[in-house]
Enzyme design. Structure first.
Site, PDB file in Angstrom:
ATOM      1  N   ASP A 125      -8.529  -7.218   5.826  1.00 29.64           N
ATOM      2  CA  ASP A 125      -7.272  -7.511   6.502  1.00 29.64           C
ATOM      3  C   ASP A 125      -6.949  -8.994   6.370  1.00 29.64           C
ATOM      4  O   ASP A 125      -7.844  -9.822   6.200  1.00 29.64           O
ATOM      5  CB  ASP A 125      -7.388  -7.115   7.988  1.00 29.64           C
ATOM      6  CG  ASP A 125      -6.032  -6.825   8.608  1.00 29.64           C
ATOM      7  OD1 ASP A 125      -5.012  -6.842   7.885  1.00 29.64           O
ATOM      8  OD2 ASP A 125      -5.982  -6.590   9.831  1.00 29.64           O
ATOM      9  N   GLY A 126      -5.653  -9.285   6.423  1.00 26.14           N
ATOM     10  CA  GLY A 126      -5.211 -10.679   6.438  1.00 26.14           C
ATOM     11  C   GLY A 126      -4.651 -11.190   5.113  1.00 26.14           C
ATOM     12  O   GLY A 126      -4.402 -12.389   4.988  1.00 26.14           O
ATOM     13  N   ARG A 170      -1.245 -12.721   5.980  1.00 30.64           N
ATOM     14  CA  ARG A 170      -1.346 -13.985   6.722  1.00 30.64           C
ATOM     15  C   ARG A 170      -1.875 -15.105   5.827  1.00 30.64           C
ATOM     16  O   ARG A 170      -1.457 -16.255   5.929  1.00 30.64           O
ATOM     17  CB  ARG A 170      -2.217 -13.801   7.964  1.00 30.64           C
ATOM     18  CG  ARG A 170      -1.427 -13.223   9.118  1.00 30.64           C
ATOM     19  CD  ARG A 170      -2.293 -12.669  10.194  1.00 30.64           C
ATOM     20  NE  ARG A 170      -2.632 -11.269   9.922  1.00 30.64           N
ATOM     21  CZ  ARG A 170      -3.233 -10.490  10.810  1.00 30.64           C
ATOM     22  NH1 ARG A 170      -3.574 -10.966  11.984  1.00 30.64           N
ATOM     23  NH2 ARG A 170      -3.486  -9.216  10.513  1.00 30.64           N
ATOM     24  N   TRP A 171      -2.785 -14.751   4.926  1.00 32.29           N
ATOM     25  CA  TRP A 171      -3.338 -15.736   3.986  1.00 32.29           C
ATOM     26  C   TRP A 171      -2.214 -16.309   3.117  1.00 32.29           C
ATOM     27  O   TRP A 171      -2.097 -17.525   2.937  1.00 32.29           O
ATOM     28  CB  TRP A 171      -4.410 -15.073   3.124  1.00 32.29           C
ATOM     29  CG  TRP A 171      -5.087 -15.977   2.156  1.00 32.29           C
ATOM     30  CD1 TRP A 171      -6.173 -16.768   2.394  1.00 32.29           C
ATOM     31  CD2 TRP A 171      -4.733 -16.179   0.778  1.00 32.29           C
ATOM     32  NE1 TRP A 171      -6.522 -17.450   1.253  1.00 32.29           N
ATOM     33  CE2 TRP A 171      -5.659 -17.112   0.250  1.00 32.29           C
ATOM     34  CE3 TRP A 171      -3.731 -15.670  -0.055  1.00 32.29           C
ATOM     35  CZ2 TRP A 171      -5.604 -17.536  -1.081  1.00 32.29           C
ATOM     36  CZ3 TRP A 171      -3.679 -16.099  -1.371  1.00 32.29           C
ATOM     37  CH2 TRP A 171      -4.609 -17.027  -1.868  1.00 32.29           C
ATOM     38  N   ARG A 197       3.904 -12.279   0.509  1.00 32.13           N
ATOM     39  CA  ARG A 197       2.768 -11.431   0.901  1.00 32.13           C
ATOM     40  C   ARG A 197       2.023 -10.874  -0.301  1.00 32.13           C
ATOM     41  O   ARG A 197       0.799 -10.763  -0.301  1.00 32.13           O
ATOM     42  CB  ARG A 197       3.259 -10.254   1.766  1.00 32.13           C
ATOM     43  CG  ARG A 197       3.758 -10.650   3.124  1.00 32.13           C
ATOM     44  CD  ARG A 197       4.249  -9.416   3.884  1.00 32.13           C
ATOM     45  NE  ARG A 197       3.193  -8.443   4.091  1.00 32.13           N
ATOM     46  CZ  ARG A 197       2.254  -8.532   5.046  1.00 32.13           C
ATOM     47  NH1 ARG A 197       2.269  -9.541   5.879  1.00 32.13           N
ATOM     48  NH2 ARG A 197       1.330  -7.610   5.167  1.00 32.13           N
ATOM     49  N   HIS A 206      -2.017 -10.052  -1.628  1.00 28.08           N
ATOM     50  CA  HIS A 206      -2.619  -8.790  -2.073  1.00 28.08           C
ATOM     51  C   HIS A 206      -3.307  -8.958  -3.444  1.00 28.08           C
ATOM     52  O   HIS A 206      -4.372  -8.402  -3.678  1.00 28.08           O
ATOM     53  CB  HIS A 206      -1.553  -7.689  -2.152  1.00 28.08           C
ATOM     54  CG  HIS A 206      -0.979  -7.322  -0.812  1.00 28.08           C
ATOM     55  ND1 HIS A 206      -1.767  -7.118   0.300  1.00 28.08           N
ATOM     56  CD2 HIS A 206       0.307  -7.129  -0.391  1.00 28.08           C
ATOM     57  CE1 HIS A 206      -0.990  -6.818   1.338  1.00 28.08           C
ATOM     58  NE2 HIS A 206       0.264  -6.829   0.947  1.00 28.08           N
ATOM     59  N   THR A 251      -2.844   5.689   5.504  1.00 29.36           N
ATOM     60  CA  THR A 251      -1.719   6.639   5.583  1.00 29.36           C
ATOM     61  C   THR A 251      -0.544   5.984   6.323  1.00 29.36           C
ATOM     62  O   THR A 251       0.606   6.353   6.101  1.00 29.36           O
ATOM     63  CB  THR A 251      -2.148   7.938   6.317  1.00 29.36           C
ATOM     64  OG1 THR A 251      -2.851   7.594   7.524  1.00 29.36           O
ATOM     65  CG2 THR A 251      -3.061   8.801   5.472  1.00 29.36           C
ATOM     66  N   LEU A 272     -23.990   0.305  -8.005  1.00 30.49           N
ATOM     67  CA  LEU A 272     -23.328   0.386  -6.699  1.00 30.49           C
ATOM     68  C   LEU A 272     -22.452   1.631  -6.591  1.00 30.49           C
ATOM     69  O   LEU A 272     -21.702   1.954  -7.503  1.00 30.49           O
ATOM     70  CB  LEU A 272     -22.444  -0.861  -6.512  1.00 30.49           C
ATOM     71  CG  LEU A 272     -21.662  -0.941  -5.202  1.00 30.49           C
ATOM     72  CD1 LEU A 272     -22.579  -1.313  -4.046  1.00 30.49           C
ATOM     73  CD2 LEU A 272     -20.523  -1.934  -5.314  1.00 30.49           C
ATOM     74  N   ARG A 301      -9.896  -3.505  15.632  1.00 27.69           N
ATOM     75  CA  ARG A 301      -9.608  -2.079  15.806  1.00 27.69           C
ATOM     76  C   ARG A 301      -9.974  -1.350  14.526  1.00 27.69           C
ATOM     77  O   ARG A 301     -10.176  -1.964  13.477  1.00 27.69           O
ATOM     78  CB  ARG A 301      -8.144  -1.858  16.166  1.00 27.69           C
ATOM     79  CG  ARG A 301      -7.170  -2.484  15.197  1.00 27.69           C
ATOM     80  CD  ARG A 301      -5.711  -2.212  15.560  1.00 27.69           C
ATOM     81  NE  ARG A 301      -4.856  -2.996  14.687  1.00 27.69           N
ATOM     82  CZ  ARG A 301      -4.417  -4.221  14.964  1.00 27.69           C
ATOM     83  NH1 ARG A 301      -4.703  -4.788  16.110  1.00 27.69           N
ATOM     84  NH2 ARG A 301      -3.689  -4.889  14.087  1.00 27.69           N
TER      85      ARG A 301
HETATM   86  C1  IPE Z   1      -5.727  -1.519   7.944  1.00 28.57           C
HETATM   87  O1  IPE Z   1      -5.030  -2.703   7.896  1.00 28.57           O
HETATM   88  C2  IPE Z   1      -5.508  -0.751   6.703  1.00 28.57           C
HETATM   89  C3  IPE Z   1      -6.075  -1.323   5.484  1.00 28.57           C
HETATM   90  C4  IPE Z   1      -6.872  -2.333   5.445  1.00 28.57           C
HETATM   91  C5  IPE Z   1      -5.706  -0.646   4.273  1.00 28.57           C
HETATM   92  P1  IPE Z   1      -3.565  -2.848   8.526  1.00 28.57           P
HETATM   93  O2  IPE Z   1      -3.237  -4.275   8.518  1.00 28.57           O
HETATM   94  O3  IPE Z   1      -2.625  -1.934   7.829  1.00 28.57           O
HETATM   95  O4  IPE Z   1      -3.812  -2.283   9.989  1.00 28.57           O
HETATM   96  P2  IPE Z   1      -3.027  -2.533  11.325  1.00 28.57           P
HETATM   97  O5  IPE Z   1      -1.606  -2.166  11.028  1.00 28.57           O
HETATM   98  O6  IPE Z   1      -3.182  -3.968  11.637  1.00 28.57           O
HETATM   99  O7  IPE Z   1      -3.700  -1.648  12.309  1.00 28.57           O
HETATM  100  C1  IPE Z   2      -4.656  -6.072   4.236  1.00 26.61           C
HETATM  101  O1  IPE Z   2      -3.827  -7.166   4.452  1.00 26.61           O
HETATM  102  C2  IPE Z   2      -4.263  -5.293   3.004  1.00 26.61           C
HETATM  103  C3  IPE Z   2      -3.599  -4.015   3.266  1.00 26.61           C
HETATM  104  C4  IPE Z   2      -3.498  -3.427   4.438  1.00 26.61           C
HETATM  105  C5  IPE Z   2      -3.013  -3.346   2.123  1.00 26.61           C
HETATM  106  P1  IPE Z   2      -2.485  -7.065   5.287  1.00 26.61           P
HETATM  107  O2  IPE Z   2      -1.348  -6.798   4.361  1.00 26.61           O
HETATM  108  O3  IPE Z   2      -2.625  -6.089   6.383  1.00 26.61           O
HETATM  109  O4  IPE Z   2      -2.367  -8.536   5.853  1.00 26.61           O
HETATM  110  P2  IPE Z   2      -1.787  -8.981   7.251  1.00 26.61           P
HETATM  111  O5  IPE Z   2      -2.475  -8.173   8.302  1.00 26.61           O
HETATM  112  O6  IPE Z   2      -0.332  -8.704   7.216  1.00 26.61           O
HETATM  113  O7  IPE Z   2      -2.106 -10.437   7.326  1.00 26.61           O
HETATM  114 MG    MG Z   3      -3.074  -6.209   8.379  1.00 23.54          MG
END
Ligand code: IPE
Ligand code: IPE
Ligand code: MG
Length: 243
Positions: A20-21, A24-25, A33, A37, A66, A131, A194
């Site tokens: 995650d992040g 934000r990164w 964004r 990715h 999903t 792996l 979460r």
């Molecule tokens: C969880 O991240 C799903 C994946 C890492 C693919 P999200 O950023 O989508 O989750 P929420 O929306 O913060 O719960």
């Molecule tokens: C996780 O990064 C990657 C995916 C869920 C695909 P996010 O896209 O959720 O990044 P934030 O949470 O918006 O920073």
């Molecule tokens: Mg996220």
């Protein structure tokens, strides 16, 4: 477990990661964004190698949930494009590192060309002894349990399974993760705490580790910190001693 200084570390056999992040990164760098990715996908590549060198046998990453279809259309398109390319790169890395790759999730909603790349990747790597790498795409824990329940109901309707024969093992065997040991350690980056519908069934006894590090910045050192924290947990089930 409670490892002391100088003691050998207990390696988690299976590590699952909610990366995650990325967004934000990118924002912190004044970038779109999608740049996050792209960088995040590179981190996945390097962490696969690092995890295996450390003695981790199974690594599962959450790449697309999903719920992620609800993101803006251009972001979903960009993520799909990235996954499409990633399947190609992953095939090369898997050949080099003898990785066995499996995709978890409901594949029918994915474009035909992505599905065929997934099939190619799974088929080409299925006998590899390196792996075990699982990528969750269009994955939701609830959806996985619903699909497994449907398959079991079909087996019952066809007379291949009796309702009283259904056990935890039976259900596990119908999940996307059939045959894969349950995760010992779950890592989530970017300080969110979460599950976001990840591996609901499989995480029953998993240790959780949360870090503020944003996924594109995640490194081998961060992974080692998570493993060290895991070694200080008083864990009742699972684990594997490695030197
Ligand atoms: C969880 O991240 C799903 C994946 C890492 C693919 P999200 O950023 O989508 O989750 P929420 O929306 O913060 O719960
Ligand atoms: C996780 O990064 C990657 C995916 C869920 C695909 P996010 O896209 O959720 O990044 P934030 O949470 O918006 O920073
Ligand atoms: Mg996220």
């Amino acid at each position: 477990m409670g490892a002391e200084m100088g003691e050998e570390l207990t390696m988690p056999r299976h590590v699952a990661i909610i990366l995650d992040g990325n967004g934000r990164w990118a924002r912190s760098k004044g970038m779109p964004r999608n740049y996050g990715h792209v960088q995040g996908a590179k981190t996945v590549e390097t962490i696969c190698e690092d995890a295996y060198r450390m003695g981790i046998q199974y690594l599962t990453v959450y790449a697309f949930s999903t719920e992620n279809w609800g993101r803006p259309r251009d972001e979903v398109d960009a993520l799909m494009k990235l996954l499409r390319n990633y399947m190609k790169t992953c095939l090369k890395t898997a050949e080099k590192n003898r990785m066995c790759v499996r995709v978890l999730g409901e594949k029918s909603r994915l474009d035909e060309d992505i599905r065929s790349r997934i099939q190619e990747l799974e088929e080409a790597t299925k006998d590899n002894d390196g792996l075990h790498f699982q990528i969750a795409i269009n994955y939701g824990g609830r959806d996985e349990i619903v699909r497994a329940s449907r398959k079991m109901a079909e087996a019952v309707a066809e007379g291949k399974l009796r309702p009283e024969e259904i056990t935890e093992e039976t259900l596990s065997g119908f999940l996307d993760t059939a045959g894969i040991p349950e995760p010992d350690l779950l890592i989530r980056t970017c300080n969110e705490q979460r599950i976001s519908n990840f591996l609901l069934w499989q995480l029953a006894y998993t240790e959780f580790y949360f870090t503020p590090v944003l996924w594109p910045d995640f490194t081998k050192e961060e992974l080692m910190k998570a493993v060290e924290a895991y070694n200080h947990r008083d864990r009742k089930y699972g684990g594997l001693k490695v030197r």
